[in-house]
Design a protein around this motif. Structure first.
Motif, PDB file in Angstrom:
ATOM      1  N   ILE A  93       0.848  -1.192   0.000  1.00 47.37           N
ATOM      2  CA  ILE A  93       0.000   0.000   0.000  1.00 47.37           C
ATOM      3  C   ILE A  93       0.886   1.246   0.000  1.00 47.37           C
ATOM      4  O   ILE A  93       1.853   1.329   0.761  1.00 47.37           O
ATOM      5  CB  ILE A  93      -0.929   0.012   1.233  1.00 47.37           C
ATOM      6  CG1 ILE A  93      -1.781  -1.258   1.282  1.00 47.37           C
ATOM      7  CG2 ILE A  93      -1.812   1.256   1.247  1.00 47.37           C
ATOM      8  CD1 ILE A  93      -2.523  -1.427   2.579  1.00 47.37           C
ATOM      9  N   ASN A  98      -3.013   6.796  -0.154  1.00 51.51           N
ATOM     10  CA  ASN A  98      -4.072   6.135   0.626  1.00 51.51           C
ATOM     11  C   ASN A  98      -3.876   6.481   2.097  1.00 51.51           C
ATOM     12  O   ASN A  98      -3.616   5.615   2.942  1.00 51.51           O
ATOM     13  CB  ASN A  98      -4.020   4.612   0.429  1.00 51.51           C
ATOM     14  CG  ASN A  98      -4.239   4.205  -1.006  1.00 51.51           C
ATOM     15  OD1 ASN A  98      -5.361   4.143  -1.492  1.00 51.51           O
ATOM     16  ND2 ASN A  98      -3.138   3.948  -1.709  1.00 51.51           N
ATOM     17  N   ASN A  99      -3.943   7.768   2.389  1.00 48.69           N
ATOM     18  CA  ASN A  99      -3.603   8.213   3.736  1.00 48.69           C
ATOM     19  C   ASN A  99      -4.808   8.576   4.590  1.00 48.69           C
ATOM     20  O   ASN A  99      -4.650   9.156   5.661  1.00 48.69           O
ATOM     21  CB  ASN A  99      -2.676   9.432   3.656  1.00 48.69           C
ATOM     22  CG  ASN A  99      -3.292  10.572   2.861  1.00 48.69           C
ATOM     23  OD1 ASN A  99      -4.411  10.461   2.374  1.00 48.69           O
ATOM     24  ND2 ASN A  99      -2.560  11.672   2.740  1.00 48.69           N
ATOM     25  N   GLU A 102     -10.530   6.078   6.023  1.00 49.54           N
ATOM     26  CA  GLU A 102     -11.334   5.025   5.411  1.00 49.54           C
ATOM     27  C   GLU A 102     -10.458   3.879   4.916  1.00 49.54           C
ATOM     28  O   GLU A 102     -10.811   2.702   5.061  1.00 49.54           O
ATOM     29  CB  GLU A 102     -12.164   5.595   4.258  1.00 49.54           C
ATOM     30  CG  GLU A 102     -13.203   6.622   4.686  1.00 49.54           C
ATOM     31  CD  GLU A 102     -14.205   6.030   5.680  1.00 49.54           C
ATOM     32  OE1 GLU A 102     -14.506   4.817   5.555  1.00 49.54           O
ATOM     33  OE2 GLU A 102     -14.657   6.766   6.573  1.00 49.54           O
ATOM     34  N   GLU A 103      -9.304   4.193   4.303  1.00 48.40           N
ATOM     35  CA  GLU A 103      -8.423   3.131   3.813  1.00 48.40           C
ATOM     36  C   GLU A 103      -7.903   2.272   4.953  1.00 48.40           C
ATOM     37  O   GLU A 103      -7.831   1.039   4.853  1.00 48.40           O
ATOM     38  CB  GLU A 103      -7.242   3.736   3.032  1.00 48.40           C
ATOM     39  CG  GLU A 103      -7.602   4.333   1.680  1.00 48.40           C
ATOM     40  CD  GLU A 103      -8.139   5.739   1.772  1.00 48.40           C
ATOM     41  OE1 GLU A 103      -8.296   6.226   2.910  1.00 48.40           O
ATOM     42  OE2 GLU A 103      -8.406   6.359   0.721  1.00 48.40           O
ATOM     43  N   ASP A 106     -10.582   0.032   6.276  1.00 49.50           N
ATOM     44  CA  ASP A 106     -10.790  -1.110   5.385  1.00 49.50           C
ATOM     45  C   ASP A 106      -9.773  -2.208   5.686  1.00 49.50           C
ATOM     46  O   ASP A 106     -10.118  -3.401   5.697  1.00 49.50           O
ATOM     47  CB  ASP A 106     -10.667  -0.649   3.931  1.00 49.50           C
ATOM     48  CG  ASP A 106     -10.956  -1.766   2.953  1.00 49.50           C
ATOM     49  OD1 ASP A 106     -12.085  -2.313   3.008  1.00 49.50           O
ATOM     50  OD2 ASP A 106     -10.068  -2.084   2.140  1.00 49.50           O
ATOM     51  N   ALA A 135      -5.804   8.427  10.571  1.00 45.69           N
ATOM     52  CA  ALA A 135      -5.426   7.108  10.065  1.00 45.69           C
ATOM     53  C   ALA A 135      -4.489   6.406  11.032  1.00 45.69           C
ATOM     54  O   ALA A 135      -4.602   5.190  11.263  1.00 45.69           O
ATOM     55  CB  ALA A 135      -4.769   7.253   8.696  1.00 45.69           C
TER      56      ALA A 135
END
Length: 565
Positions: A93, A98-99, A102-103, A106, A135
């Motif tokens: 990743i 993708n910071n 939501e990522e 997931d 995150a």
């Protein structure tokens, strides 16, 4: 794709291919063999040093069908699937894109599911420092207690941006910059197996320009191969890296040493016409001087040279140029880098520096070349000065022969007691004191203070002359301690006298007195003078004005004298 870049083709597939990181690979191999795999790792270090490659090798090693192994076999289905990215259980990743929360949520929801085709799910999060604060918070609990089949590997170039709560939940491995020697060795192996001819010096130039990153080195090597038609030469390496050839550096250093300004400026002009960066040129010059200093100190350490190759021209320069001159040059070149970064015309700064270096003369070993006649004159002068000093000491007032050293302890002891006011000397000054003499002292007082040192002038801040004759004057101090410090300091008194000699031309004797004592002495002197005048006036006709009043006016001025019947 028909062609792939060298750094992709030659990406390490086993721990032995990860160059320059033995402290990391050895630890991971031991952990694999002892089956002590951690649930989370943090790989940090400069770019291109093998962080992500080591993470993928670790993912293959833990999932290899022959596990436990210290190296992945790269032949089983698991190793081949992780290498080509076909196994979804090993997920890489990019945290830069993708910071968001939501990522990470997931990922947190999917880790509880068992892997589909291998033993462990491995999440490789590259550039993890780019994750947002939310995150990171979402990752905390999962990172601390993931399921037994999940391994997290975080990679970053800026570990200081990662929260300590994340770092404390990982095993941290710091990747270091790869040495130029290791980079050259790796490139030689690649070129030999690729069948490309090369010059070793060209590889050294590329390795130094890579600044410790193998990926950068292979990218530059790829560019040099394309530029040179399947042959890597020194000139090609210098062109693609923007570095300056040693022949140019040698010529410029020689021109500076010989003070040949035209030659130095001509060589620099030719370099800039070739498109070389002025800042890069200055860096090459500093490294050239550094290698010359190292060669002078330890010629056998040729492997430690970063910029030069030991040839005849370099050896001759190293023998002719003194180390003191090299130290001065390095300082000036270093300062020029700072000036050029903030200058809108770096070329002008560089030209001015070259002219300055060619015209300057650093004092070095030439000090030793003083002739015998000069030395003889200096010795005679020193002997003459010593004789004068001894003569002055023997003529000091109140001291005879060897009595001076014996008086020093007494002075030191007396300095601890109260100041003894020289009443007799004050009265002597008052007998011959005049107002013009006092005005002369006061008129030059400000100039005298300005010529003294700051520490000496501080003692006279609250002092002022109150009576003066042509030979001496009385100096009144507001505080007794200041009077004591000033009058007991012979060096201070001598300096004060010499200053007055320069300003007024008179060699005054200075008599210091505290303010309280001065008032008492003045009153007593005025009273005694009045009594003497009355005795002298008995039987005589009165004068137009009392001489005592006249004397008082001369001493203290009309503004300070008040006459009462």
């Amino acid at each position: 794709m028909g062609y792939q870049a060298l750094y992709r083709v030659w990406r390490p597939q086993a721990f032995e291919d990860v160059i320059g990181q033995e402290h990391v690979t050895k630890t991971l191999q031991n952990a694999l063999m002892q089956q002590k795999i951690s649930h989370a790792y943090l790989f940090s270090g400069p770019r291109g040093t093998g962080k992500t490659s080591a993470a993928k090798i670790l993912a293959k090693a833990v999932n290899c069908e022959h596990a436990p192994v210290s190296e992945p076999c790269n032949e089983c289905a698991a190793c081949r699937g992780i290498t080509d990215g076909s196994i979804s259980d090993c997920l890489e990743i990019d945290a830069a894109s993708n910071n968001g929360v939501e990522e990470i949520r997931d990922i947190r929801d999917k880790v509880k599911y068992a892997p589909s085709s291998v033993k462990y799910k491995v999440y490789i999060i590259d550039e993890v420092h780019m994750l947002s604060t939310g995150a990171f918070n979402a990752l905390l609990k999962t990172l601390e207690e993931p399921p037994a089949h999940v391994i997290f590997i975080l990679a970053t170039t800026e570990p200081h941006k990662i929260p300590l709560t994340i770092i404390s939940r990982c095993q941290r491995f710091d990747f270091k910059r790869i040495t130029p020697q290791d980079i050259v060795g790796r490139m030689e192996r690649i070129l030999r197996e690729s069948g490309v001819e090369y010059e070793v010096q060209a590889l050294s130039v590329i390795a130094r320009a890579a600044e410790g990153g193998m990926r950068d080195a292979l990218s530059l090597l790829d560019q040099a191969i394309s530029f040179g038609s399947d042959r890597v030469t020194m000139e090609d390496a210098l062109t693609v890296t923007g570095a300056v050839s040693q022949s140019f550096l040698t010529k410029i250093v020689k021109a500076i040493h010989e003070k040949n300004t035209a030659e130095a400026l001509g060589q620099m002009k030719e370099l800039l016409a070739m498109g070389k960066d002025p800042v890069r040129f200055v860096e090459d010059m500093i490294l050239f001087y550094r290698d010359m200093l190292l060669f002078q100190a330890a010629p056998e350490l040729e492997d430690s040279m970063e910029r030069v190759y030991i040839d005849d021209d370099f050896k001759v320069l190293a023998e002719e140029i003194e180390s003191e001159r090299l130290y001065s040059w390095i300082d000036q070149w270093n300062q020029s880098i700072q000036d050029m970064k903030w200058s809108s015309h770096p070329r002008i700064s560089l030209e001015v520096l070259l002219v300055k270096l060619c015209q300057s003369d650093v004092p070095t070993r030439t000090v030793a070349s003083v002739d015998d006649a000069t030395v003889k004159k200096l010795v005679e002068r020193i002997n003459h000065l010593e004789a004068e000093i001894n003569s002055l000491r023997s003529q000091a007032p109140g001291e005879q022969g060897m009595a001076a050293p014996k008086d020093k302890p007494k002075k030191a002891a007396a300095s601890n007691r109260s100041f003894k006011v020289p009443v007799g000397r004050v009265n002597e000054v008052l007998k011959s004191a005049t107002k013009p003499a006092l005005l002369k002292i006061k008129g030059s007082w400000a100039e005298m203070l300005g010529s003294l040192k700051r520490s000496q002038a501080a003692l006279l801040n609250d002092a002022e002359p109150v009576a003066a004759s042509e030979q001496a004057f009385v100096l009144k101090f507001k505080y007794e301690i200041h009077c004591q410090m000033a009058m007991n300091n012979q060096e201070f008194i001598s300096g004060l006298k010499s200053t007055f000699v320069q300003i007024t031309g008179n060699n005054y004797d200075i008599v210091g007195v505290p303010e309280d004592a001065w008032k008492k002495i003045r009153e007593e002197y005025v009273t005694s003078q009045k009594a003497d005048n009355e005795d002298d006036k008995s039987g005589q006709e009165p004068a137009e004005e009392d001489p005592l009043i006249v004397k008082a006016r001369e001493l203290f001025g009309d503004e300070l004298v008040e006459i009462k019947e």
